[in-house]
Design an enzyme around this catalytic site. Structure first.
Site, PDB file in Angstrom:
ATOM      1  N   ALA A 199      15.180 -54.003  22.193  1.00  0.00           N
ATOM      2  CA  ALA A 199      16.499 -54.710  22.597  1.00  0.00           C
ATOM      3  C   ALA A 199      16.290 -56.271  22.511  1.00  0.00           C
ATOM      4  CB  ALA A 199      16.811 -54.152  24.016  1.00  0.00           C
TER       5      ALA A 199
ATOM      6  N   VAL B 250       3.027 -52.046  26.543  1.00  0.00           N
ATOM      7  CA  VAL B 250       1.877 -52.905  26.378  1.00  0.00           C
ATOM      8  C   VAL B 250       1.170 -52.962  27.522  1.00  0.00           C
ATOM      9  CG1 VAL B 250       3.211 -54.413  24.793  1.00  0.00           C
ATOM     10  CG2 VAL B 250       3.332 -54.761  27.235  1.00  0.00           C
TER      11      VAL B 250
ATOM     12  N   SER C 229       8.413 -69.500  27.158  1.00  0.00           N
ATOM     13  CA  SER C 229       9.773 -70.042  27.758  1.00  0.00           C
ATOM     14  C   SER C 229       9.686 -71.349  28.261  1.00  0.00           C
ATOM     15  CB  SER C 229      10.114 -68.839  28.830  1.00  0.00           C
ATOM     16  OG  SER C 229      11.133 -69.374  29.817  1.00  0.00           O
TER      17      SER C 229
ATOM     18  N   TYR D 242       7.370 -65.972  37.456  1.00  0.00           N
ATOM     19  CA  TYR D 242       7.635 -65.918  35.831  1.00  0.00           C
ATOM     20  C   TYR D 242       7.409 -67.190  35.193  1.00  0.00           C
ATOM     21  CZ  TYR D 242      10.777 -65.466  31.833  1.00  0.00           C
ATOM     22  OH  TYR D 242      10.954 -66.019  30.587  1.00  0.00           O
TER      23      TYR D 242
ATOM     24  N   PRO E 242      11.843 -70.609  24.449  1.00  0.00           N
ATOM     25  CA  PRO E 242      13.330 -70.721  24.506  1.00  0.00           C
ATOM     26  C   PRO E 242      13.894 -70.969  25.972  1.00  0.00           C
ATOM     27  CG  PRO E 242      12.485 -68.502  23.576  1.00  0.00           C
ATOM     28  CD  PRO E 242      11.449 -69.122  24.257  1.00  0.00           C
TER      29      PRO E 242
ATOM     30  N   LEU F 271      17.979 -71.241  27.647  1.00  0.00           N
ATOM     31  CA  LEU F 271      18.786 -70.102  28.002  1.00  0.00           C
ATOM     32  C   LEU F 271      19.292 -69.402  26.784  1.00  0.00           C
ATOM     33  CD1 LEU F 271      21.050 -69.641  30.481  1.00  0.00           C
ATOM     34  CD2 LEU F 271      22.493 -71.316  29.384  1.00  0.00           C
ATOM     35  N   VAL F 272      19.145 -68.274  27.040  1.00  0.00           N
ATOM     36  CA  VAL F 272      19.659 -67.235  25.778  1.00  0.00           C
ATOM     37  C   VAL F 272      20.511 -65.976  26.140  1.00  0.00           C
ATOM     38  CG1 VAL F 272      18.589 -65.991  23.867  1.00  0.00           C
ATOM     39  CG2 VAL F 272      17.209 -67.654  24.775  1.00  0.00           C
TER      40      VAL F 272
HETATM   41  C1  8X3 Z   1      14.099 -67.560  30.006  1.00  0.00           C
HETATM   42  C2  8X3 Z   1      14.519 -69.127  30.212  1.00  0.00           C
HETATM   43  O1  8X3 Z   1      15.368 -70.420  32.167  1.00  0.00           O
HETATM   44  O2  8X3 Z   1      15.740 -68.045  32.464  1.00  0.00           O
HETATM   45  O3  8X3 Z   1      12.769 -67.421  29.684  1.00  0.00           O
HETATM   46  O4  8X3 Z   1      13.627 -68.897  32.891  1.00  0.00           O
HETATM   47  S1  8X3 Z   1      14.732 -69.082  32.121  1.00  0.00           S
END
Ligand code: 8X3
Length: 251
Positions: free
Chosen positions: A12, A57, A136, A149, A179, A181-182
């Site tokens: 996904a 993984v 990120s 995170y 990245p 905001l996705v």
């Molecule tokens: C995703 C971006 O801003 O939600 O890795 O941490 S954020």
């Protein structure tokens, strides 16, 4: 030149978009993920250029056995896209679930580390390869509730740079993609335990990047001349920026 590309988390979101893009460009993709049915659907869509491979993984033994477990003709992996990863929760650190923290470290840190250790020897021996790590903006820019995170993604970024230190002078490249905001993926729905309404709120009133935008960045770094390495690439939509620093004032 047609490459053999292994993508984790390919069922996904970014992973599926990267698989679609690279198969469309004439490459072969080993699509790894836990969800067999999703991989089978992707295989049905993309045909023989996609090899669905069920893999968790976080299963260290399965990852270590991976190079030998791949079918003949698919073992010389040119590109590893370490995409599998997740965020869980947005509570402050003192309320966050310790189990969620362990899950993020197991996938984002240990899983990525084991995948790299499994496939890097072959790349070095062939003096050909490219590791693309999906980090990120959270690796660099802290935010409330980002704790583990963000820290796990900081590991990804620094691990990528340290890999470069070992690989300097070899033809094996390492790129860290960061990245911001996705939208259009399961990322926020997973973060909020399946709460689609709360997840949709993350993107309300924005035009975020899409998984296809990330796939375009992967495609671009892979297609650069062999002597050229993109070390880090930070990606944000125009509606996002990294400032200002926060100051909480009294009163
Ligand atoms: C995703 C971006 O801003 O939600 O890795 O941490 S954020």
């Amino acid at each position: 030149m047609s490459l053999t590309v292994l993508v984790t988390g390919a069922s996904a979101g970014f992973g599926a978009a990267i698989a679609r893009r690279l198969v469309g460009e004439g490459h072969r993709v080993i699509a790894c993920a836990r969800r067999k049915d999703r991989l089978a659907a992707l295989g049905g869509e993309l045909g023989n250029a996609l090899l669905p491979f069920t893999l968790d993984v976080t299963d260290g033994d399965a990852v270590a056995a991976l190079p030998e477990a791949l079918p003949a003709g698919w073992r010389e992996v040119d590109v590893l896209v370490n995409n599998a990863g997740l965020a869980l929760g947005l509570d402050p650190a003192w309320k966050a679930s310790l189990a969620d923290w362990d899950t993020m470290v197991a996938t984002n840190v240990s899983g990525l580390m084991h995948m790299t250790r499994a496939l890097l020897p072959g790349m070095v021996a062939r003096d050909r390869g490219h590791v693309v790590n999906i980090s990120s903006t959270a690796a660099l820019y802290p935010y409330p509730g980002g704790h583990v995170y963000g820290a796990s993604k900081a590991f990804v970024t620094q691990f990528s740079l340290n890999l470069r230190a070992d690989l300097v002078g070899s033809a094996v490249r390492v790129t860290d993609l960061e990245p911001g905001l996705v939208g259009g993926s399961e990322f926020s729905t997973v973060r909020f335990g399946g709460d689609a309404t709360r997840a949709a709120g993350v993107y309300a009133g924005t035009t975020p990047l899409s998984p296809e935008d990330i796939a375009a960045a992967v495609s671009w770094v892979l297609g650069l001349p062999a002597h050229m390495n993109v070390n880090r690439m930070e990606l944000m939509p125009t509606c996002q920026a990294s400032g200002p620093l926060a100051i909480k004032r009294q009163g």
